[in-house]
Design a protein around this motif. Sequence first.
Motif, PDB file in Angstrom:
ATOM      1  N   TYR A  64     -17.977  -7.209 -10.220  1.00 54.87           N
ATOM      2  CA  TYR A  64     -17.358  -8.465 -10.664  1.00 54.87           C
ATOM      3  C   TYR A  64     -16.369  -9.022  -9.644  1.00 54.87           C
ATOM      4  N   ASN A  65     -16.275  -8.409  -8.478  1.00 54.02           N
ATOM      5  CA  ASN A  65     -15.320  -8.833  -7.464  1.00 54.02           C
ATOM      6  C   ASN A  65     -15.843 -10.033  -6.676  1.00 54.02           C
ATOM      7  N   ALA A  66     -15.019 -11.056  -6.568  1.00 52.02           N
ATOM      8  CA  ALA A  66     -15.319 -12.208  -5.717  1.00 52.02           C
ATOM      9  C   ALA A  66     -14.010 -12.734  -5.156  1.00 52.02           C
ATOM     10  N   LEU A  67     -13.883 -12.677  -3.843  1.00 52.21           N
ATOM     11  CA  LEU A  67     -12.688 -13.151  -3.153  1.00 52.21           C
ATOM     12  C   LEU A  67     -11.421 -12.471  -3.677  1.00 52.21           C
ATOM     13  N   GLY A  68     -11.542 -11.215  -4.041  1.00 49.32           N
ATOM     14  CA  GLY A  68     -10.387 -10.463  -4.509  1.00 49.32           C
ATOM     15  C   GLY A  68     -10.028 -10.685  -5.963  1.00 49.32           C
ATOM     16  N   GLU A  69     -10.787 -11.490  -6.669  1.00 51.48           N
ATOM     17  CA  GLU A  69     -10.515 -11.730  -8.084  1.00 51.48           C
ATOM     18  C   GLU A  69     -11.675 -11.196  -8.914  1.00 51.48           C
ATOM     19  N   ASN A  70     -11.363 -10.784 -10.120  1.00 55.76           N
ATOM     20  CA  ASN A  70     -12.382 -10.348 -11.054  1.00 55.76           C
ATOM     21  C   ASN A  70     -13.046 -11.594 -11.634  1.00 55.76           C
ATOM     22  N   LEU A  71     -14.340 -11.735 -11.422  1.00 55.24           N
ATOM     23  CA  LEU A  71     -15.071 -12.921 -11.880  1.00 55.24           C
ATOM     24  C   LEU A  71     -15.007 -13.126 -13.387  1.00 55.24           C
ATOM     25  N   LEU A  72     -14.781 -12.064 -14.126  1.00 59.62           N
ATOM     26  CA  LEU A  72     -14.752 -12.181 -15.582  1.00 59.62           C
ATOM     27  C   LEU A  72     -13.384 -12.604 -16.116  1.00 59.62           C
ATOM     28  N   SER A  73     -12.369 -12.578 -15.283  1.00 61.25           N
ATOM     29  CA  SER A  73     -11.033 -12.970 -15.716  1.00 61.25           C
ATOM     30  C   SER A  73     -10.977 -14.438 -16.172  1.00 61.25           C
ATOM     31  N   PRO A  74     -11.503 -15.400 -15.409  1.00 60.85           N
ATOM     32  CA  PRO A  74     -11.465 -16.786 -15.897  1.00 60.85           C
ATOM     33  C   PRO A  74     -12.216 -16.978 -17.217  1.00 60.85           C
ATOM     34  N   LEU A  75     -13.350 -16.313 -17.386  1.00 54.98           N
ATOM     35  CA  LEU A  75     -14.081 -16.415 -18.643  1.00 54.98           C
ATOM     36  C   LEU A  75     -13.254 -15.855 -19.798  1.00 54.98           C
ATOM     37  N   SER A  76     -12.563 -14.753 -19.557  1.00 59.35           N
ATOM     38  CA  SER A  76     -11.672 -14.187 -20.573  1.00 59.35           C
ATOM     39  C   SER A  76     -10.576 -15.179 -20.949  1.00 59.35           C
ATOM     40  N   TRP A  77     -10.045 -15.852 -19.943  1.00 53.17           N
ATOM     41  CA  TRP A  77      -8.999 -16.830 -20.204  1.00 53.17           C
ATOM     42  C   TRP A  77      -9.523 -18.052 -20.966  1.00 53.17           C
ATOM     43  N   ILE A  78     -10.736 -18.473 -20.674  1.00 49.82           N
ATOM     44  CA  ILE A  78     -11.328 -19.602 -21.419  1.00 49.82           C
ATOM     45  C   ILE A  78     -11.343 -19.273 -22.905  1.00 49.82           C
ATOM     46  N   LEU A  79     -11.867 -18.120 -23.243  1.00 54.52           N
ATOM     47  CA  LEU A  79     -11.977 -17.731 -24.652  1.00 54.52           C
ATOM     48  C   LEU A  79     -10.608 -17.518 -25.288  1.00 54.52           C
ATOM     49  N   THR A  80      -9.688 -16.924 -24.545  1.00 51.77           N
ATOM     50  CA  THR A  80      -8.345 -16.679 -25.071  1.00 51.77           C
ATOM     51  C   THR A  80      -7.626 -17.985 -25.377  1.00 51.77           C
ATOM     52  N   VAL A  81      -7.739 -18.964 -24.498  1.00 46.19           N
ATOM     53  CA  VAL A  81      -7.105 -20.267 -24.744  1.00 46.19           C
ATOM     54  C   VAL A  81      -7.741 -20.955 -25.944  1.00 46.19           C
ATOM     55  N   MET A  82      -9.043 -20.846 -26.090  1.00 48.51           N
ATOM     56  CA  MET A  82      -9.709 -21.434 -27.252  1.00 48.51           C
ATOM     57  C   MET A  82      -9.165 -20.825 -28.550  1.00 48.51           C
ATOM     58  N   ILE A  83      -9.018 -19.515 -28.579  1.00 47.36           N
ATOM     59  CA  ILE A  83      -8.477 -18.839 -29.764  1.00 47.36           C
ATOM     60  C   ILE A  83      -7.023 -19.238 -29.986  1.00 47.36           C
ATOM     61  N   PHE A  84      -6.251 -19.262 -28.908  1.00 48.06           N
ATOM     62  CA  PHE A  84      -4.845 -19.667 -28.994  1.00 48.06           C
ATOM     63  C   PHE A  84      -4.708 -21.045 -29.633  1.00 48.06           C
ATOM     64  N   LEU A  85      -5.479 -21.999 -29.155  1.00 46.80           N
ATOM     65  CA  LEU A  85      -5.374 -23.364 -29.656  1.00 46.80           C
ATOM     66  C   LEU A  85      -5.896 -23.500 -31.081  1.00 46.80           C
ATOM     67  N   ARG A  86      -6.903 -22.728 -31.426  1.00 46.77           N
ATOM     68  CA  ARG A  86      -7.453 -22.810 -32.782  1.00 46.77           C
ATOM     69  C   ARG A  86      -6.413 -22.436 -33.825  1.00 46.77           C
ATOM     70  N   PHE A  87      -5.567 -21.468 -33.503  1.00 47.89           N
ATOM     71  CA  PHE A  87      -4.574 -20.996 -34.468  1.00 47.89           C
ATOM     72  C   PHE A  87      -3.176 -21.555 -34.223  1.00 47.89           C
ATOM     73  N   LEU A  88      -3.058 -22.529 -33.332  1.00 51.69           N
ATOM     74  CA  LEU A  88      -1.761 -23.139 -33.047  1.00 51.69           C
ATOM     75  C   LEU A  88      -1.198 -23.772 -34.319  1.00 51.69           C
ATOM     76  N   PRO A  89      -0.007 -23.365 -34.747  1.00 54.09           N
ATOM     77  CA  PRO A  89       0.574 -23.943 -35.969  1.00 54.09           C
ATOM     78  C   PRO A  89       0.926 -25.421 -35.780  1.00 54.09           C
ATOM     79  N   LEU A  90       0.941 -26.147 -36.875  1.00 50.75           N
ATOM     80  CA  LEU A  90       1.265 -27.565 -36.818  1.00 50.75           C
ATOM     81  C   LEU A  90       2.771 -27.809 -36.768  1.00 50.75           C
ATOM     82  N   ARG A  91       3.556 -27.004 -37.460  1.00 49.92           N
ATOM     83  CA  ARG A  91       5.007 -27.199 -37.505  1.00 49.92           C
ATOM     84  C   ARG A  91       5.667 -26.657 -36.240  1.00 49.92           C
TER      85      ARG A  91
END
Length: 156
Positions: A64-91
């Motif tokens: 999964y190494n590309a240019l010193g970064e783990n290629l799966l890290s950005p994909l993990s962040w995409i999903l994590t941000v989606m989950i974060f925003l889905r449960f973001l409270p309104l107040r």
Amino acid sequence: MLSTFFYPCYIVAAFIVVLLTIPQRDLKHYFIYGFLFGGLGDIVVVGLFQNILHIIWFKNAGVYNALGENLLSPLSWILTVMIFLRFLPLRKVFQYAYLIGFAAFSVGYGYLVHNAGLFDFQSWYYPFFSYMTFLFWWSTITWAFIKTSPLIKNPA
């Protein structure tokens, strides 16, 4: 062995959470924010903190190494941000608590990836400065989502 399957297992688990919690009609909308602030955000932050400032670095990425970064890290962040925003409270008061908690979760996740042997950092950076970085990152994501998304006004 753990280092090979850590990110794929996280991605599968996060993908299942995304599919179970985000309505199908809203997936595209959440994905756009996840891609911009999670995937591209990860690339920018890693580029800055790893390649320019030399504060953090990935290791043992194997195939999964590309240019010193783990290629799966950005994909993990995409999903994590989606989950974060889905449960973001309104107040607002709950949003502040949510941001504080998610920044702490992010530091904990950084330690988890570190303990799996996939990530390392300068000893002075964790936990305080990394917490401030994550708090800024999650606050920026929240601010952009609140200012631009119709989902925050009409949650599903």
